[in-house]
Enzyme design. Structure first.
Site, mmCIF file in Angstrom:
data_model
loop_
_atom_site.group_PDB
_atom_site.id
_atom_site.type_symbol
_atom_site.label_atom_id
_atom_site.label_comp_id
_atom_site.label_asym_id
_atom_site.label_seq_id
_atom_site.Cartn_x
_atom_site.Cartn_y
_atom_site.Cartn_z
ATOM 1 N N TYR A 109 0.845 -1.191 0.000
ATOM 2 C CA TYR A 109 0.000 0.000 0.000
ATOM 3 C C TYR A 109 0.881 1.241 0.000
ATOM 4 O O TYR A 109 1.819 1.360 0.793
ATOM 5 C CB TYR A 109 -0.929 0.013 1.213
ATOM 6 N N HIS A 483 66.924 -13.389 -26.415
ATOM 7 C CA HIS A 483 65.775 -12.487 -26.504
ATOM 8 C C HIS A 483 64.502 -13.288 -26.736
ATOM 9 O O HIS A 483 64.544 -14.493 -27.010
ATOM 10 C CB HIS A 483 65.966 -11.481 -27.646
ATOM 11 N N THR A 485 61.029 -12.960 -29.124
ATOM 12 C CA THR A 485 60.362 -12.239 -30.216
ATOM 13 C C THR A 485 58.899 -12.015 -29.858
ATOM 14 O O THR A 485 58.182 -12.960 -29.513
ATOM 15 C CB THR A 485 60.455 -13.032 -31.531
ATOM 16 N N HIS A 558 59.143 -17.886 -26.630
ATOM 17 C CA HIS A 558 60.285 -18.795 -26.470
ATOM 18 C C HIS A 558 61.584 -18.015 -26.556
ATOM 19 O O HIS A 558 61.630 -16.892 -27.071
ATOM 20 C CB HIS A 558 60.270 -19.898 -27.545
ATOM 21 N N THR A 560 65.472 -18.648 -27.952
ATOM 22 C CA THR A 560 66.375 -19.533 -28.698
ATOM 23 C C THR A 560 67.682 -19.656 -27.911
ATOM 24 O O THR A 560 68.403 -18.664 -27.725
ATOM 25 C CB THR A 560 66.652 -18.974 -30.103
ATOM 26 N N GLU A 588 62.190 -2.703 -34.615
ATOM 27 C CA GLU A 588 63.086 -2.691 -35.771
ATOM 28 C C GLU A 588 62.284 -3.109 -37.007
ATOM 29 O O GLU A 588 61.218 -3.728 -36.884
ATOM 30 C CB GLU A 588 64.261 -3.662 -35.587
#
Length: 601
Positions: A109, A483, A485, A558, A560, A588
């Site tokens: 109500y 390194h 990639t 990964h 190398t 680069e």
């Protein structure tokens, strides 16, 4: 021609051997009929049994558990939420829905202090603080008046008025002064008589039989626990000897002594002529039987089993997540199609009572039950932001257009409450990026960002740690300049648009923690260490979304290790498990003669 007589055809399958389809069939003449549960039966079921209690309360609780997201200015949102708290809106919404589901109907109500309750509620007359109180009543306290049988009336098939039961005057109250809820709606209200006329049925009506079956099964299984092991004695001439009262007492004493001896020394002493056996009940299949009955009860209530029983999904092929998503969708549908219309006038009064007026831009959305985690929200936001940026950079849309689209997306998804009001404060000079044709500086910038091939790498920082591992595993030499990639593509790209991944981090490099999946593989003449990095994967895929094409569709981070290890047996090599520290991204152009520069030591 003779008269054609059409005979009624009643074709059913019958078997005189089994009695199927005949009056000997247990299902012969079976049909459906209303349960017609009394108020006392509904009350007893809800109060004394957990299943009816959950069936009534779970959907009611879930429909309001996350609340609403108001779209308005911050001070307006705070005022509306304070008014909701003052009136006890949320507890009363829960109470009204529980009573509606249990009894078949309930209402709130809307107390505005009006004197003539037979007149429709005029929400325009409600000023600041004009909504005085909210009162919850069930169909047991309010009598629904006669139904409106005018098919072109706004209240067709609904009560023309309500009367409060138990008062002396029994004044008629206009329906607009109530926020009305029903349990299970009637398909045809004109076919319903009795106390539920003008309301609905209890939700327990439809599930009553399924709940009783599940409850009876659980009770029977519980009673079997006391009969798990039953000792069976064979006594010679027992029946013929029972006529002797003294024999009966000796028999009782005999087995009392037997039970006592078993309880004390775990040994059973018996007469050579007596037979003894133990009957054991196999409970192995009973849990599955009970589970099926509980699933039927949950299905009848349209509540996922995991929510109904409070358990997590288990087993192969479990669809618990899917069931919860469908359940959340059903709750959202109820909120949209049932709750929102039911409380529309109440909300109109609420807004005016909180703010003193009715700003047309103030509205709300129900907060979804299926909430994203903070991580998922961040991922979705990042994807949307990247898509917006790409649309602007492509020149397909103007920045102003994407600003409006992005704002609408944020507001519709309720990512930031009140965001549509906040964005207005930023003015019309908001910039999403993109090229400004009137800006000479941008023209020079574009000339410097000529598309070209792209090779991105990250140099390994902790080379000494990896070199020590390689030597310990039998590698004579390792590659100079270890390194990883990140991207190698001959697709011409605008390097500026590729951006710098490190702008969102606190340091230029990243560190892959120790451990995790590490594998030694051969890529042609190269021996590589594969590892997992979601950040490198994301960066690679983000650049691909700019149109970059690669020679290898599946990217796997990964390092190398060596090009000069043809005889080493990789099954004997234990992969490097230490941390991998990587420097910043180095951009680069692609050098197709890169192998000529490889050196090892």
């Amino acid at each position: 021609m003779g008269e054609v007589v059409n005979f009624p055809i009643s074709d059913t399958l019958r078997s005189l051997v089994s009695g199927m389809g005949t009056d000997r069939d247990k299902l012969f003449g079976a049909g459906y009929a209303s349960q017609c549960l009394t108020d006392q039966q509904l009350f007893d079921a809800y109060r004394s049994n957990w299943m009816p209690g959950k069936i009534v309360t779970i959907p009611a609780e879930d429909s309001i558990s996350e609340g609403r997201d108001w779209q308005a200015e911050q001070d307006q949102i705070e005022a509306i939420e304070a008014e909701e708290t003052r009136l006890g809106l949320w507890p009363k919404l829960l109470e009204a829905q529980v009573k509606a589901r249990l009894w078949g109907g309930a209402a709130i109500y809307i107390g505005t202090g009006d004197q003539d309750l037979q007149e429709p509620l005029n929400v325009e007359s409600v000023g600041k603080g004009g909504l005085q109180y909210l009162a919850v009543v069930s169909r047991r306290e309010v009598i629904a008046g006669e139904l409106d049988d005018n098919p072109i009336s706004e209240t067709f098939n609904k009560p023309k008025f309500y009367q409060v039961n138990g008062t002396q005057s029994l004044d008629q109250i206009h329906p607009s002064r109530f926020a009305v809820f029903v349990g299970a709606p009637h398909v045809d209200p004109l076919l319903t008589i009795g106390p539920n006329a003008g309301w609905g049925d209890s939700v327990l009506e439809r599930v009553y039989q399924a709940v009783k079956n599940a409850d009876a099964t659980a009770s029977n299984i519980a009673s079997l626990v006391f009969e798990a092991n039953v000792d069976v004695f064979g006594v010679p001439d027992m029946m013929s000897s029972l006529s002797d009262k003294d024999y009966e007492q000796r028999l009782i004493d005999r087995f009392t002594l037997s039970a006592t001896s078993k309880g004390i020394n775990k040994a059973l002493i018996r007469d050579v002529a007596e037979e003894y056996d133990r009957k054991q009940i196999n409970f192995s299949t009973l849990p599955d039987v009970l589970q099926k009955f509980l699933e039927i009860a949950a299905g009848a209530a349209d509540i996922p089993v995991t929510r109904f029983l409070g358990t997590a999904p288990s087993g192969l092929g479990s669809n618990g997540d899917h069931s919860m998503k469908m359940y959340h969708k059903r709750i959202a549908t109820q909120q949209k199609l049932v709750m929102t219309p039911a409380i529309y006038k109440l909300d109109e009064c609420l807004i005016r009572s909180a703010l003193g007026s009715r700003p047309p831009e103030v509205h709300y959305t129900w907060t979804p039950l299926d909430q994203l985690t903070e991580k998922e929200q961040a991922e979705v936001g990042k994807i949307n932001a990247e898509a917006t940026r790409q649309y602007v950079d492509s020149g397909i849309f103007l920045p102003e257009e994407m600003r409006k689209a992005a704002t609408n997306q944020i507001v519709e998804n309720s990512i930031y409450p009140g965001f549509d009001q906040i964005i207005k404060e930023t003015g019309d000079d908001f910039d999403l990026g993109g090229d400004d044709p009137d800006d000479d500086e941008d023209d020079d910038f574009a000339a410097d960002a000529a598309p070209r091939s792209l090779y991105i790498r990250r140099d390994v920082v902790n080379v000494a740690e990896i070199r020590a591992w390689a030597k310990s595993q039998g590698f004579e030499t390792i590659q100079d300049g270890l390194h990883v990639t990140v991207m190698h593509t001959r697709t011409p790209l605008d390097w500026i648009k590729v951006g710098q991944a490190d702008e969102w981090t606190e340091k230029a490099g990243i560190e892959v923690p120790a451990g995790g999946p590490r594998l030694m593989e051969r890529f042609g003449d190269a021996v590589v260490l594969q590892f997992a990095s979601s950040r490198l994967n994301w960066r690679h895929e983000d650049i691909k979304r700019l149109g970059a094409e690669t020679d290898h569709p599946e990217y796997q981070p990964h390092i190398t290790v060596s090009w000069n290890a043809p005889d080493i047996d990789l099954t004997e090599v234990e992969p490097y498990q230490g941390r991998i520290v990587l420097g910043p991204e180095i951009f680069e152009e692609v050098d197709d003669n890169w192998k000529a520069g490889i050196k090892e030591n």
